[in-house]
Design an enzyme around this catalytic site. Structure first.
Site, PDB file in Angstrom:
ATOM      1  CG  ASP A   1      -1.996   1.036   1.179  1.00  0.00           C
ATOM      2  OD1 ASP A   1      -2.273   1.546   0.076  1.00  0.00           O
ATOM      3  OD2 ASP A   1      -2.569   1.355   2.235  1.00  0.00           O
TER       4      ASP A   1
ATOM      5  CG  ASN B   1      -7.643  -1.915  -5.389  1.00  0.00           C
ATOM      6  OD1 ASN B   1      -6.710  -2.702  -5.225  1.00  0.00           O
ATOM      7  ND2 ASN B   1      -7.896  -0.955  -4.504  1.00  0.00           N
TER       8      ASN B   1
HETATM    9  C1  FPP Z   1      -1.993   0.285  -3.196  1.00  0.00           C
HETATM   10  O1  FPP Z   1      -1.529   1.604  -3.233  1.00  0.00           O
HETATM   11  C2  FPP Z   1      -1.484  -0.400  -4.339  1.00  0.00           C
HETATM   12  C3  FPP Z   1      -2.264  -0.911  -5.315  1.00  0.00           C
HETATM   13  C4  FPP Z   1      -3.732  -0.843  -5.335  1.00  0.00           C
HETATM   14  C5  FPP Z   1      -1.657  -1.553  -6.476  1.00  0.00           C
HETATM   15  C6  FPP Z   1      -0.432  -2.357  -6.179  1.00  0.00           C
HETATM   16  C7  FPP Z   1       0.296  -2.481  -7.444  1.00  0.00           C
HETATM   17  C8  FPP Z   1       1.627  -2.523  -7.569  1.00  0.00           C
HETATM   18  C9  FPP Z   1       2.562  -2.611  -6.456  1.00  0.00           C
HETATM   19  C10 FPP Z   1       2.224  -2.450  -8.930  1.00  0.00           C
HETATM   20  C11 FPP Z   1       1.624  -3.354  -9.910  1.00  0.00           C
HETATM   21  C12 FPP Z   1       1.803  -4.768  -9.509  1.00  0.00           C
HETATM   22  C13 FPP Z   1       1.589  -5.784 -10.339  1.00  0.00           C
HETATM   23  C14 FPP Z   1       1.776  -7.181  -9.893  1.00  0.00           C
HETATM   24  C15 FPP Z   1       1.196  -5.529 -11.725  1.00  0.00           C
HETATM   25  P1  FPP Z   1      -2.595   2.769  -3.396  1.00  0.00           P
HETATM   26  O2  FPP Z   1      -2.705   3.090  -4.828  1.00  0.00           O
HETATM   27  O3  FPP Z   1      -3.858   2.396  -2.707  1.00  0.00           O
HETATM   28  O4  FPP Z   1      -1.851   3.906  -2.613  1.00  0.00           O
HETATM   29  P2  FPP Z   1      -2.503   5.060  -1.761  1.00  0.00           P
HETATM   30  O5  FPP Z   1      -3.203   4.392  -0.583  1.00  0.00           O
HETATM   31  O6  FPP Z   1      -1.309   5.840  -1.332  1.00  0.00           O
HETATM   32  O7  FPP Z   1      -3.424   5.805  -2.661  1.00  0.00           O
END
Ligand code: FPP
Length: 229
Positions: free
Chosen positions: A17, A65
């Site tokens: 996250d 998501n």
């Molecule tokens: C959470 O951060 C992360 C995600 C919803 C996506 C995770 C994806 C990756 C690490 C990269 C892609 C991975 C693959 C396997 C293709 P957030 O976006 O919720 O962050 P925030 O809470 O700061 O908004």
């Protein structure tokens, strides 16, 4: 760093996250945060393999998501495609078997076919298991498992577990969540019953090997008695 204690640690799961906030801090688009987040996966996975962790699960996309803007979802699928196209060499080098949990039906056909193709590599007992949770919901997994049990006369924990998507995977010993949020967000709800939980303030793209070592050291100190004394 090789494994240093006798504490059982066969499965580490990570809720990655903080990509969005990382990008915000840099005044960059969220897509840049996800890109950096993707770049951070391999070093962390390799470190866990060095540490002799056999099962590694990464929460990459939750069912919830799907509420995100179309462009962000599209970008994440593009990153997934890129990762799948670039990972074969690493899979071979590190003796990794790649698999997915979650509902993949909405992914493009070519992505699903690549996933199935990669899953065949190192599909044996000796390999390290890298599991990507994609469009995954812990609650849905439990509900689907219940619906898939044919004889519902006497449902036992063992029977239900055998219908979960994680049926071939031991419960996580340690769940790490980065990004300074203290919750499971519908991840491994059944399987986390006795997992040790570790929350890092670091945003996922900044979470490095030293941070991982801190989590592993903390885990080694935990007393796991599963309700016993
Ligand atoms: C959470 O951060 C992360 C995600 C919803 C996506 C995770 C994806 C990756 C690490 C990269 C892609 C991975 C693959 C396997 C293709 P957030 O976006 O919720 O962050 P925030 O809470 O700061 O908004």
């Amino acid at each position: 760093m090789n494994k240093i204690s006798s504490q059982k640690m066969s499965h580490v799961a990570i809720i990655m996250d903080g990509n969005g906030r990382w990008a915000e801090q840099k005044k960059s688009p969220r897509s840049e945060g996800h890109k950096k987040g993707l770049d951070n996966i391999l070093p962390i996975v390799q470190h866990l393999i060095e540490y002799k962790v056999k099962y590694i699960t990464l929460f990459a996309f939750s069912t919830e998501n799907n509420k995100r803007p179309y462009d962000e979802k599209k970008h994440l699928v593009k990153l997934l495609d890129e990762a799948l196209n670039n990972i074969s060499e690493k899979i071979n080098e590190d003796n990794i078997n790649l698999s997915f949990i979650g509902d993949l039906t909405n992914l493009p056909k070519k992505t699903i076919s690549k996933i199935n193709q990669l899953n065949k590599i190192n599909n044996n007992d000796q390999s390290n298991k890298l599991i990507i949770a994609w469009n995954y919901s812990g609650r849905s997994d439990i509900v689907n498992a219940l619906n898939n049990i044919k004889n519902k006369d006497k449902i036992t924990e063992k029977k239900l577990e055998s219908h979960l998507m994680t049926n071939k995977i031991p419960d996580p010993d340690l769940i790490i969540r980065t990004g300074n949020q203290i919750r499971l967000s519908n991840f491994m709800l059944w399987q986390a019953a006795y997992s040790e939980l570790y929350f890092s303030q670091k945003l996922w793209p900044d979470f490095n090997k030293n941070d991982l070592n801190k989590a592993l050291k903390e885990f080694e100190k935990r007393r796991r008695n599963y309700g016993s004394i």
